[in-house]
Design a protein around this motif. Structure first.
Motif, short mmCIF file in Angstrom:
data_model
loop_
_atom_site.label_atom_id
_atom_site.label_comp_id
_atom_site.label_asym_id
_atom_site.label_seq_id
_atom_site.Cartn_x
_atom_site.Cartn_y
_atom_site.Cartn_z
N LEU A 1 -4.78 6.51 -1.08
CA LEU A 1 -4.15 4.99 -0.69
C LEU A 1 -4.42 4.25 -2.00
CD1 LEU A 1 -4.45 3.82 3.00
CD2 LEU A 1 -2.44 4.58 1.84
N ARG B 1 0.96 -1.26 -0.12
CA ARG B 1 0.06 -0.16 -0.04
C ARG B 1 0.93 1.45 0.08
NH1 ARG B 1 -4.48 -0.03 4.42
NH2 ARG B 1 -5.73 0.80 2.67
N LYS C 1 0.73 5.85 -0.41
CA LYS C 1 0.08 6.88 -0.65
C LYS C 1 0.11 7.64 -1.98
CE LYS C 1 0.05 8.46 4.29
NZ LYS C 1 0.46 9.62 5.40
N SER D 1 -8.36 11.38 -0.79
CA SER D 1 -9.08 10.42 0.24
C SER D 1 -10.48 10.63 0.36
CB SER D 1 -8.37 10.36 1.49
OG SER D 1 -8.88 9.60 2.59
#
Length: 236
Positions: A195, A179, A181, A187
């Motif tokens: 993510l 994972r 950013k 978001s």
């Protein structure tokens, strides 16, 4: 068992035709109609009963109830529809490797398809916080639904794949997931960086062309005349 997917890719439904004694299991609330020779049973916690309920507490499946439809004569039919407009794909588990599936996309499956909740730190993989990752294996057909059209991508050792997590439907087990950013994504819950998941190795990934969090958040925003902008409450 025979099946036919109709009205795809925007408003797909699957018509399942069963011979006498054959069964199809489904999530709650997806039956549109059935012929008179189709019987129905509900099972709490799936095949594992109450123990299965405990093991699947983080799942989004309503009341943790599975429905089983069974034919009492030949050529009986049950029609299944997803909860949202989109596509349906049929996968034969006996002809492929184990899958990981976003729990909200699992529509129906034959009795010999085995399901498990994957306790691999993926329970918070999706923005809604209500979806989890299911493992599918065994034998038989399974039907997955998507919000929007379904797209399949190939992952190879030479070419990894980076995916907005809320577009994930399913993927082949055994690939390496990480994972990251991504500043290009907002978001849907907290704002700022979103993510993404990077897939490495070799396998397949199924994606949905619409992001349900953004769609339903926009709907909530439109209904709230007092709102000055999209905030956390728009997605709860």
């Amino acid at each position: 068992m025979e099946y036919q997917i109709r009205k795809d890719p925007s408003y797909a439904m699957v018509e399942v035709t069963l011979a006498d004694g054959e069964q199809i299991e489904t999530k709650p609330g997806v039956m549109m109609d059935r012929t008179g020779g189709i019987g129905n049973e509900s099972d709490i916690g799936g095949d594992a009963g109450i123990a299965g309920t405990v093991g699947r507490m983080v799942s989004d499946e309503r009341s943790l109830i599975d429905n089983t439809y069974y034919a009492q004569a030949d050529d009986e039919r049950v029609t299944l529809v997803p909860e949202h407009p989109g596509d349906i794909v049929a996968l034969d588990m006996g002809e492929r490797d184990e899958l990981r599936v976003q729990s909200g996309s699992l529509l129906a499956w034959e009795p010999l398809v085995e399901r498990s909740t994957e306790w691999n730190n993926r329970s918070n993989l999706f923005s809604s916080g209500e979806l989890t990752v299911l493992g599918l294996s065994g034998r038989g057909m399974t039907f997955l639904s998507s919000f929007g059209s379904m797209v399949k991508r190939e992952v190879t050792p030479e070419n990894s794949l980076v995916v907005d997590e809320d577009h994930l439907v399913a993927w082949t087990a055994g690939m390496d997931l990480s994972r990251e950013k991504d500043g290009s994504l907002k978001s849907t819950v907290l704002g700022g960086e979103g993510l993404v998941t990077r897939f490495n190795g070799e396998g397949e990934v199924w994606l949905q062309t619409r992001n349900p969090m953004l769609f339903y958040g926009a709907q909530a925003h439109e209904d709230d005349d007092s709102s000055g902008g999209i905030g956390v409450d728009d997605f709860l």
